[in-house]
Design an enzyme around this catalytic site. Structure first.
Site, PDB file in Angstrom:
ATOM      1  N   GLY A  99      25.360  -6.227  -8.914  1.00 52.84           N
ATOM      2  CA  GLY A  99      25.882  -4.741  -8.357  1.00 52.84           C
ATOM      3  C   GLY A  99      24.620  -3.889  -8.264  1.00 52.84           C
ATOM      4  O   GLY A  99      24.706  -2.700  -7.937  1.00 52.84           O
ATOM      5  N   TYR A 128      31.162   0.845  -9.306  1.00 55.53           N
ATOM      6  CA  TYR A 128      30.935   2.143  -9.454  1.00 55.53           C
ATOM      7  C   TYR A 128      30.670   2.634  -8.128  1.00 55.53           C
ATOM      8  O   TYR A 128      31.298   3.713  -7.577  1.00 55.53           O
ATOM      9  CB  TYR A 128      29.586   2.406 -10.461  1.00 55.53           C
ATOM     10  N   PHE A 133      24.638  15.292 -18.920  1.00 53.82           N
ATOM     11  CA  PHE A 133      23.105  15.754 -18.282  1.00 53.82           C
ATOM     12  C   PHE A 133      23.017  16.577 -17.170  1.00 53.82           C
ATOM     13  O   PHE A 133      22.491  17.816 -17.222  1.00 53.82           O
ATOM     14  CB  PHE A 133      22.619  14.223 -18.164  1.00 53.82           C
ATOM     15  N   ILE A 134      23.477  16.258 -15.827  1.00 60.17           N
ATOM     16  CA  ILE A 134      23.155  17.016 -14.966  1.00 60.17           C
ATOM     17  C   ILE A 134      24.128  18.156 -14.981  1.00 60.17           C
ATOM     18  O   ILE A 134      23.743  19.531 -14.563  1.00 60.17           O
ATOM     19  CB  ILE A 134      23.613  15.913 -13.392  1.00 60.17           C
TER      20      ILE A 134
HETATM   21  P1  NAD Z   1      26.782  12.319 -17.788  1.00 61.66           P
HETATM   22  O1  NAD Z   1      27.564  11.039 -18.485  1.00 61.66           O
HETATM   23  O2  NAD Z   1      25.673  12.800 -18.551  1.00 61.66           O
HETATM   24  O3  NAD Z   1      27.878  13.330 -17.358  1.00 61.66           O
HETATM   25  C1  NAD Z   1      29.312  13.014 -17.152  1.00 61.66           C
HETATM   26  C2  NAD Z   1      30.118  14.313 -17.783  1.00 61.66           C
HETATM   27  O4  NAD Z   1      31.292  14.011 -17.436  1.00 61.66           O
HETATM   28  C3  NAD Z   1      29.942  14.107 -19.463  1.00 61.66           C
HETATM   29  O5  NAD Z   1      29.873  15.571 -19.955  1.00 61.66           O
HETATM   30  C4  NAD Z   1      31.100  13.645 -19.598  1.00 61.66           C
HETATM   31  O6  NAD Z   1      31.831  13.933 -21.090  1.00 61.66           O
HETATM   32  C5  NAD Z   1      32.106  14.092 -18.665  1.00 61.66           C
HETATM   33  N1  NAD Z   1      33.536  13.240 -18.267  1.00 61.66           N
HETATM   34  C6  NAD Z   1      33.537  12.085 -18.073  1.00 61.66           C
HETATM   35  N2  NAD Z   1      34.754  11.595 -18.002  1.00 61.66           N
HETATM   36  C7  NAD Z   1      35.689  12.733 -17.858  1.00 61.66           C
HETATM   37  C8  NAD Z   1      36.864  12.985 -17.900  1.00 61.66           C
HETATM   38  N3  NAD Z   1      37.766  12.093 -17.770  1.00 61.66           N
HETATM   39  N4  NAD Z   1      37.367  14.336 -18.138  1.00 61.66           N
HETATM   40  C9  NAD Z   1      36.472  15.196 -18.409  1.00 61.66           C
HETATM   41  N5  NAD Z   1      35.060  14.975 -18.509  1.00 61.66           N
HETATM   42  C10 NAD Z   1      34.703  13.763 -18.322  1.00 61.66           C
HETATM   43  O7  NAD Z   1      26.301  11.670 -16.185  1.00 61.66           O
HETATM   44  P2  NAD Z   1      25.246  12.478 -15.523  1.00 61.66           P
HETATM   45  O8  NAD Z   1      24.107  11.387 -15.210  1.00 61.66           O
HETATM   46  O9  NAD Z   1      25.024  13.761 -15.643  1.00 61.66           O
HETATM   47  O10 NAD Z   1      26.058  12.393 -13.879  1.00 61.66           O
HETATM   48  C11 NAD Z   1      26.565  13.561 -13.659  1.00 61.66           C
HETATM   49  C12 NAD Z   1      26.993  13.083 -12.137  1.00 61.66           C
HETATM   50  O11 NAD Z   1      26.181  12.628 -11.153  1.00 61.66           O
HETATM   51  C13 NAD Z   1      28.378  11.995 -12.024  1.00 61.66           C
HETATM   52  O12 NAD Z   1      29.211  12.063 -11.091  1.00 61.66           O
HETATM   53  C14 NAD Z   1      27.273  10.743 -11.666  1.00 61.66           C
HETATM   54  O13 NAD Z   1      28.207   9.732 -11.152  1.00 61.66           O
HETATM   55  C15 NAD Z   1      26.656  11.440 -10.770  1.00 61.66           C
HETATM   56  N6  NAD Z   1      25.370  10.597 -10.484  1.00 61.66           N
HETATM   57  C16 NAD Z   1      24.259  10.583 -11.347  1.00 61.66           C
HETATM   58  C17 NAD Z   1      23.036   9.995 -11.155  1.00 61.66           C
HETATM   59  C18 NAD Z   1      21.942   9.712 -12.142  1.00 61.66           C
HETATM   60  O14 NAD Z   1      20.893   9.448 -12.065  1.00 61.66           O
HETATM   61  N7  NAD Z   1      22.139  10.632 -13.453  1.00 61.66           N
HETATM   62  C19 NAD Z   1      22.875   9.352  -9.889  1.00 61.66           C
HETATM   63  C20 NAD Z   1      23.741   9.529  -8.967  1.00 61.66           C
HETATM   64  C21 NAD Z   1      24.915   9.977  -9.147  1.00 61.66           C
END
Ligand code: NAD
Length: 316
Positions: free
Chosen positions: A278, A149, A15-16
């Site tokens: 949590g 987490y 996503f991000i």
């Molecule tokens: P997401 O699940 O859409 O993206 C995570 C990506 O990492 C996915 O494309 C997944 O396939 C990949 N991935 C996971 N494990 C992996 C591995 N072992 N090796 C290679 N690729 C791997 O999540 P997101 O919401 O886009 O979050 C992105 C980042 O932002 C994360 O680090 C998350 O902790 C952080 N974050 C997100 C939010 C939110 O509101 N979405 C808030 C705070 C922090």
């Protein structure tokens, strides 16, 4: 950030991450996405697949050799990959240790061995736990996460700052509020849409619905990341990234109903002051540090959630 940097984005198909690579490619960088596609999707990055300055490596951060190879010749790593599911830690105590802490350690080792000096990391408000000061500034402490987490992300931050000091690296750590927008696959807005698509008469909200949190649109989140990398130059640069207000779970429910054109939906609550063990019921991040450098969000939390719901509904 000068153009034509070679940038590796872990989790770039998520996503991000996919929004981040859209911007990085547009700015003329050479971008490599490293993603195991566990929650990421190739359709999120399909616009770039034919671009000669773009590479997709389908690999897992738990595979040390593969990430080491992928890091060759890279100038900056944006470490976005993680398991972002806060709730999961209550039923699976291993997942955040593997996917967040060990994955980050493997990446840092790959960077050290390849002499890569710059890392940007996507952290989270959950590292603060139930903060007694709201809005919570970056120098708030002690940091006492209440989810596995949050604990894993704090451990990642500690590894990154320690590697920076020990191996002469530079780090940007971004503690995000809740991020919403197109391509989002999880979180409360997605949850409510799915529930209402199954049953448009009733919406069950976890907790008492009064949980108040800050939400930021993904377009603003990515803009802030790039602005802050370009405009801060300490060895370790830690920034909160969030909006200036909050919205409650019940209000999000109402926004989603409005966007779906639903009225007369009965709202029920599972009770208690939080959604799950949590869950941090009140979260708003202090963003003065980011603002003092010259960037601030334009959207309110409500506007971000509404925009996200509207766009997501076109695809769901
Ligand atoms: P997401 O699940 O859409 O993206 C995570 C990506 O990492 C996915 O494309 C997944 O396939 C990949 N991935 C996971 N494990 C992996 C591995 N072992 N090796 C290679 N690729 C791997 O999540 P997101 O919401 O886009 O979050 C992105 C980042 O932002 C994360 O680090 C998350 O902790 C952080 N974050 C997100 C939010 C939110 O509101 N979405 C808030 C705070 C922090």
């Amino acid at each position: 950030m000068p153009a034509k940097n070679k940038i590796l984005v872990t989790g770039g198909a998520g996503f991000i991450g996919s929004h981040l690579i859209d911007r990085l490619v547009k700015k003329g960088n050479r971008v490599t996405v490293f993603d195991n596609l566990s929650s990421g999707k190739t359709e999120f990055i399909e616009d770039h697949l034919e671009n000669p300055d773009f590479t997709l490596i389908e690999g897992d951060l738990l595979d040390q050799d593969v990430i080491e190879e992928a890091c060759k010749g890279i100038d900056l790593v944006c470490h976005v990959a993680a398991n972002p599911d806060v709730r999961l830690g209550a039923s699976d105590t291993r997942v955040h240790l593997d996917q967040n802490i060990l994955a980050t350690y493997n990446l840092l080792e790959a960077m050290r061995k390849n002499h890569i000096k710059k890392i940007a990391f996507t952290s989270t408000s959950t590292v603060y736990g139930e903060a007694s000061i709201i809005p919570t500034p970056e120098d708030y402490g002690p940091l006492i996460p209440i989810s596995l987490y949050g604990a894993s992300k704090l451990a990642c931050e500690a590894l990154i700052t320690s590697y920076s000091h020990t191996f002469d690296m530079q780090a940007w750590i971004f503690r995000f509020a809740n991020i919403v927008g197109p391509r989002s696959t999880h979180g409360i807005t997605v949850d409510f849409i799915q529930k209402l698509q199954k049953n448009s008469d009733m919406l069950e909200i976890l907790g008492d619905g009064k949980q108040e949190k800050s939400y930021l649109h993904v377009s603003e989140c990515v803009e802030a990341i790039l602005f802050l990398i370009e405009n801060s130059d300490e060895k370790v640069n830690i920034f909160n990234i969030g909006s200036e207000d909050t919205i409650s779970a019940t209000e999000i429910g109402k926004v989603v109903m409005e966007e779906m054109g639903l009225s007369n939906v009965k709202i029920t609550y599972t009770g208690g002051n939080r959604g799950w063990k949590g869950d941090v019921p009140r979260m708003r991040l202090g963003i003065e540090k980011m603002k003092s450098l010259g960037w601030k969000p334009v959207y309110t939390s409500e506007r971000s959630v509404r925009d996200a719901a509207r766009v997501l509904l076109r695809r769901m």
